[in-house]
Design a protein around this motif. Structure first.
Motif, short mmCIF file in Angstrom:
data_model
loop_
_atom_site.label_atom_id
_atom_site.label_comp_id
_atom_site.label_asym_id
_atom_site.label_seq_id
_atom_site.Cartn_x
_atom_site.Cartn_y
_atom_site.Cartn_z
N HIS A 1 -40.24 59.17 -20.89
CA HIS A 1 -39.40 57.64 -20.86
C HIS A 1 -37.88 58.14 -20.22
CE1 HIS A 1 -37.08 53.85 -21.49
NE2 HIS A 1 -36.05 54.79 -22.11
N ARG A 2 -37.37 59.34 -20.51
CA ARG A 2 -36.18 59.82 -20.07
C ARG A 2 -36.24 60.27 -18.64
NH1 ARG A 2 -34.00 62.79 -25.66
NH2 ARG A 2 -33.48 60.77 -26.83
N GLN A 3 -37.42 60.92 -18.24
CA GLN A 3 -37.70 61.28 -17.04
C GLN A 3 -37.77 60.24 -15.94
OE1 GLN A 3 -41.32 63.63 -17.31
NE2 GLN A 3 -40.23 65.75 -17.45
N ASN A 4 -38.35 59.14 -16.51
CA ASN A 4 -38.64 57.92 -15.70
C ASN A 4 -37.26 57.22 -15.72
OD1 ASN A 4 -41.25 57.54 -14.93
ND2 ASN A 4 -41.98 57.25 -17.03
N GLU A 5 -36.44 57.31 -16.62
CA GLU A 5 -35.15 56.49 -16.59
C GLU A 5 -34.29 57.44 -15.55
OE1 GLU A 5 -33.05 53.92 -18.40
OE2 GLU A 5 -35.12 53.25 -18.40
N ARG A 6 -34.28 58.68 -15.54
CA ARG A 6 -33.60 59.50 -14.64
C ARG A 6 -34.00 59.25 -13.21
NH1 ARG A 6 -33.53 63.46 -18.20
NH2 ARG A 6 -35.78 64.34 -17.38
N GLU A 7 -35.35 59.27 -12.83
CA GLU A 7 -35.78 58.98 -11.76
C GLU A 7 -35.18 57.63 -11.12
OE1 GLU A 7 -37.34 60.99 -9.34
OE2 GLU A 7 -36.94 62.49 -10.86
N LEU A 8 -35.21 56.73 -12.09
CA LEU A 8 -35.01 55.38 -11.87
C LEU A 8 -33.53 55.32 -11.54
CD1 LEU A 8 -35.86 52.29 -11.63
CD2 LEU A 8 -35.26 52.29 -13.81
N ASN A 9 -32.83 55.77 -12.20
CA ASN A 9 -31.22 56.06 -12.19
C ASN A 9 -30.89 56.60 -10.68
OD1 ASN A 9 -30.55 54.64 -14.25
ND2 ASN A 9 -30.37 56.16 -15.44
N LYS A 10 -31.68 57.59 -10.36
CA LYS A 10 -31.27 58.26 -9.01
C LYS A 10 -31.60 57.23 -7.97
CE LYS A 10 -32.53 63.08 -10.38
NZ LYS A 10 -33.53 64.16 -10.10
N MET A 11 -32.85 56.85 -8.15
CA MET A 11 -33.25 55.60 -6.98
C MET A 11 -32.15 54.69 -6.60
SD MET A 11 -37.27 54.98 -7.42
CE MET A 11 -38.42 56.49 -7.37
N LYS A 12 -31.94 54.17 -8.16
CA LYS A 12 -30.80 52.75 -7.97
C LYS A 12 -29.40 53.33 -7.30
CE LYS A 12 -32.41 50.00 -11.72
NZ LYS A 12 -32.17 49.58 -13.20
N PHE A 13 -29.07 54.68 -7.77
CA PHE A 13 -27.78 55.35 -7.06
C PHE A 13 -27.82 55.62 -5.66
CE2 PHE A 13 -25.06 58.96 -6.02
CZ PHE A 13 -23.96 58.46 -6.54
N ALA A 14 -29.15 56.16 -4.99
CA ALA A 14 -29.27 56.13 -3.82
C ALA A 14 -29.24 54.78 -2.99
CB ALA A 14 -30.50 56.82 -3.59
N ILE A 15 -29.82 53.74 -3.48
CA ILE A 15 -29.96 52.59 -2.88
C ILE A 15 -28.55 51.79 -2.88
CG2 ILE A 15 -30.68 50.10 -3.23
CD1 ILE A 15 -33.22 51.21 -4.14
N LYS A 16 -27.64 52.01 -3.97
CA LYS A 16 -26.40 51.68 -4.17
C LYS A 16 -25.46 52.29 -3.02
CE LYS A 16 -22.35 50.92 -7.16
NZ LYS A 16 -21.99 51.47 -8.71
N LYS A 17 -25.59 53.40 -2.76
CA LYS A 17 -24.66 54.22 -1.76
C LYS A 17 -25.02 53.85 -0.56
CE LYS A 17 -21.89 56.72 -4.05
NZ LYS A 17 -20.64 56.43 -4.01
N GLN A 18 -26.28 53.54 -0.19
CA GLN A 18 -26.92 53.17 1.31
C GLN A 18 -26.32 51.72 1.40
OE1 GLN A 18 -28.30 54.95 3.37
NE2 GLN A 18 -28.01 53.19 4.75
N ALA A 19 -26.37 50.96 0.54
CA ALA A 19 -25.83 49.63 0.47
C ALA A 19 -24.41 49.52 0.74
CB ALA A 19 -26.23 48.45 -0.67
N GLU A 20 -23.52 50.31 0.04
CA GLU A 20 -22.27 50.79 0.26
C GLU A 20 -21.84 50.99 1.85
OE1 GLU A 20 -20.76 53.11 -3.04
OE2 GLU A 20 -20.86 51.61 -4.38
N LYS A 21 -22.58 52.14 2.25
CA LYS A 21 -22.41 52.48 3.44
C LYS A 21 -22.56 51.56 4.53
CE LYS A 21 -24.45 56.12 6.57
NZ LYS A 21 -25.33 56.94 6.72
N GLN A 22 -23.81 50.82 4.40
CA GLN A 22 -24.05 49.74 5.52
C GLN A 22 -23.01 48.94 5.26
OE1 GLN A 22 -26.81 49.92 7.47
NE2 GLN A 22 -25.81 48.40 8.50
#
Length: 141
Positions: free
Chosen positions: A67-88
């Motif tokens: 569960h923690r590994q999946n949460e960590r991966e999910l948070n990485k994805m969400k952070f990358a998407i958020k950063k990309q959206a902010e950049k755009q």
């Protein structure tokens, strides 16, 4: 990823089915006997685990780790998407400001040309004279 994390979390978090069953097993081990009722109607229950408690703990911690590994991966994805959206958004805002400034300059140029034309036209019109024929001069006066 989010579905996996949510599904596992639903079972292992406090109040979840696996978590509740684990807690019940631990309580049964800590208090192997319990009573119900009063006086001669008292019932005595003996709690004996039907599964190996260590195996339950191992599975619980394995699920918790997954569960923690999946949460960590999910948070990485969400952070990358958020950063990309902010950049755009930043790029879009910058491009919009540039285009707006360009349009303002164009508008100011056209407005200046219009004002110049207007002044010249007023000057030209003010120089025009009306020639009144002599026969109509008395009417004009």
């Amino acid at each position: 990823m989010e579905a996996i994390a949510a599904t596992i979390g639903k079972y292992i978090h406090p109040g979840g089915q696996f978590s509740s069953a684990r807690e019940e097993l631990q309580n049964g081990i800590m208090k192997p006997y319990s009573t119900d009722g009063n006086g001669k109607d008292t019932l005595i229950y003996a709690h004996v685990p039907s599964v190996d408690p260590q195996k339950v703990e191992d599975v619980f911690f394995e699920l918790q780790k997954w569960h923690r590994q999946n949460e960590r991966e999910l948070n990485k994805m969400k952070f990358a998407i958020k950063k990309q959206a902010e950049k755009q958004t930043l790029e879009n805002t910058h491009r919009f400001k540039q285009e707006l400034e360009s349009e303002k300059q164009c508008h100011m140029t056209l407005f200046t040309q219009y004002k110049e034309w207007q002044l010249k036209e007023q000057e030209r019109i003010s120089k025009l004279k009306i020639n009144v024929p002599e026969a109509l001069q008395s009417i004009y006066e």
